[in-house]
Design a protein around this motif. Structure first.
Motif, PDB file in Angstrom:
ATOM      1  N   PHE A 142     -29.865  10.916 105.714  1.00  0.00           N
ATOM      2  CA  PHE A 142     -28.603  11.434 106.374  1.00  0.00           C
ATOM      3  C   PHE A 142     -28.792  12.490 107.208  1.00  0.00           C
ATOM      4  CE2 PHE A 142     -25.603   9.218 103.010  1.00  0.00           C
ATOM      5  CZ  PHE A 142     -26.154   8.160 103.289  1.00  0.00           C
ATOM      6  N   THR A 143     -28.254  12.596 108.563  1.00  0.00           N
ATOM      7  CA  THR A 143     -28.246  13.679 109.251  1.00  0.00           C
ATOM      8  C   THR A 143     -26.790  13.952 109.824  1.00  0.00           C
ATOM      9  OG1 THR A 143     -30.440  12.997 109.984  1.00  0.00           O
ATOM     10  CG2 THR A 143     -29.213  14.502 111.473  1.00  0.00           C
ATOM     11  N   ILE A 144     -26.290  15.033 109.988  1.00  0.00           N
ATOM     12  CA  ILE A 144     -24.981  15.527 110.164  1.00  0.00           C
ATOM     13  C   ILE A 144     -24.977  15.977 111.621  1.00  0.00           C
ATOM     14  CG2 ILE A 144     -24.764  17.698 108.783  1.00  0.00           C
ATOM     15  CD1 ILE A 144     -21.764  16.950 108.457  1.00  0.00           C
ATOM     16  N   SER A 145     -24.056  15.883 112.404  1.00  0.00           N
ATOM     17  CA  SER A 145     -24.445  16.511 113.861  1.00  0.00           C
ATOM     18  C   SER A 145     -22.891  16.665 114.458  1.00  0.00           C
ATOM     19  CB  SER A 145     -25.205  15.811 114.870  1.00  0.00           C
ATOM     20  OG  SER A 145     -24.552  14.410 115.058  1.00  0.00           O
ATOM     21  N   ARG A 146     -22.513  17.854 114.980  1.00  0.00           N
ATOM     22  CA  ARG A 146     -21.277  18.007 115.501  1.00  0.00           C
ATOM     23  C   ARG A 146     -21.352  18.169 117.090  1.00  0.00           C
ATOM     24  NH1 ARG A 146     -18.481  22.603 112.446  1.00  0.00           N
ATOM     25  NH2 ARG A 146     -16.782  22.227 113.907  1.00  0.00           N
ATOM     26  N   ASP A 147     -20.137  17.759 117.645  1.00  0.00           N
ATOM     27  CA  ASP A 147     -19.902  17.826 119.205  1.00  0.00           C
ATOM     28  C   ASP A 147     -18.740  18.479 119.409  1.00  0.00           C
ATOM     29  OD1 ASP A 147     -20.476  15.648 121.809  1.00  0.00           O
ATOM     30  OD2 ASP A 147     -19.535  17.733 121.760  1.00  0.00           O
ATOM     31  N   ASN A 148     -18.661  19.670 119.557  1.00  0.00           N
ATOM     32  CA  ASN A 148     -17.536  20.412 119.597  1.00  0.00           C
ATOM     33  C   ASN A 148     -16.859  20.166 120.853  1.00  0.00           C
ATOM     34  OD1 ASN A 148     -17.832  21.742 117.066  1.00  0.00           O
ATOM     35  ND2 ASN A 148     -18.777  23.619 117.863  1.00  0.00           N
ATOM     36  N   ASP A 149     -17.366  19.883 121.918  1.00  0.00           N
ATOM     37  CA  ASP A 149     -16.911  19.463 123.122  1.00  0.00           C
ATOM     38  C   ASP A 149     -15.877  18.144 122.845  1.00  0.00           C
ATOM     39  OD1 ASP A 149     -19.479  20.426 125.345  1.00  0.00           O
ATOM     40  OD2 ASP A 149     -17.726  21.548 124.493  1.00  0.00           O
ATOM     41  N   GLU A 150     -16.618  17.231 122.119  1.00  0.00           N
ATOM     42  CA  GLU A 150     -15.719  16.005 121.822  1.00  0.00           C
ATOM     43  C   GLU A 150     -14.768  16.048 120.699  1.00  0.00           C
ATOM     44  OE1 GLU A 150     -15.664  13.362 123.822  1.00  0.00           O
ATOM     45  OE2 GLU A 150     -16.952  14.289 125.325  1.00  0.00           O
ATOM     46  N   ALA A 151     -14.742  17.215 119.832  1.00  0.00           N
ATOM     47  CA  ALA A 151     -14.259  17.222 118.684  1.00  0.00           C
ATOM     48  C   ALA A 151     -14.622  16.181 117.677  1.00  0.00           C
ATOM     49  CB  ALA A 151     -12.621  17.404 118.788  1.00  0.00           C
ATOM     50  N   THR A 152     -15.876  16.015 117.469  1.00  0.00           N
ATOM     51  CA  THR A 152     -16.315  15.023 116.806  1.00  0.00           C
ATOM     52  C   THR A 152     -17.670  15.213 115.857  1.00  0.00           C
ATOM     53  OG1 THR A 152     -15.601  13.415 118.306  1.00  0.00           O
ATOM     54  CG2 THR A 152     -17.292  12.509 116.451  1.00  0.00           C
ATOM     55  N   VAL A 153     -17.695  14.821 114.634  1.00  0.00           N
ATOM     56  CA  VAL A 153     -18.931  14.955 113.748  1.00  0.00           C
ATOM     57  C   VAL A 153     -19.350  13.576 113.388  1.00  0.00           C
ATOM     58  CG1 VAL A 153     -19.542  15.820 111.498  1.00  0.00           C
ATOM     59  CG2 VAL A 153     -18.152  17.183 112.913  1.00  0.00           C
TER      60      VAL A 153
END
Length: 122
Positions: free
Chosen positions: A67-78
């Motif tokens: 599993f790999t977690i990633s966050r996109d703060n600009d899109e407010a999505t993980v």
């Protein structure tokens, strides 16, 4: 704080799915975002967490390397990219948010989504 998960579904063993957690109503980039899963009759188990403060990521032992977690703060999505899925990964997955540091304990997270179901079966 509102969290909405998506991306669950049915996948064959060895397959892949990517879950998404969209946040709204709060300063997303300040919050640690975690994924938990809950099997019937059991408490919520920490799967992965993405820290807000330093960008570090954490994984439960049984998902490391898969599993790999990633966050996109600009899109407010993980996102939680899940590969090499196994039947024992079948359960409901929840995302959670909190200002405190990443933790594998459900009790350290105050805001939760409604969950998305993952089924791994042939």
């Amino acid at each position: 704080v509102q969290l909405v998960e998506s991306g669950g579904g049915l996948v064959q063993p060895g397959g892949s799915l990517t879950l998404s957690c969209a946040g709204s109503g709060f300063l997303f980039d300040k919050y640690n975002i975690a994924w938990f899963r809950q099997a019937p009759g059991k408490g919520r188990e920490g799967v992965s967490c993405a820290s807000a403060s330093d960008g570090r990521t954490y994984y439960a032992d049984d998902v490391k390397g898969r599993f790999t977690i990633s966050r996109d703060n600009d899109e407010a999505t993980v996102h939680l990219q899940m590969t090499g899925l196994k039947p024992e990964d079948t359960t409901t997955y929840y995302c959670a948010a909190d200002l405190a540091g990443c933790s594998a304990s459900q009790w350290d997270f105050g805001s939760w989504g409604q969950g998305t179901r993952v089924t791994v079966s042939s």
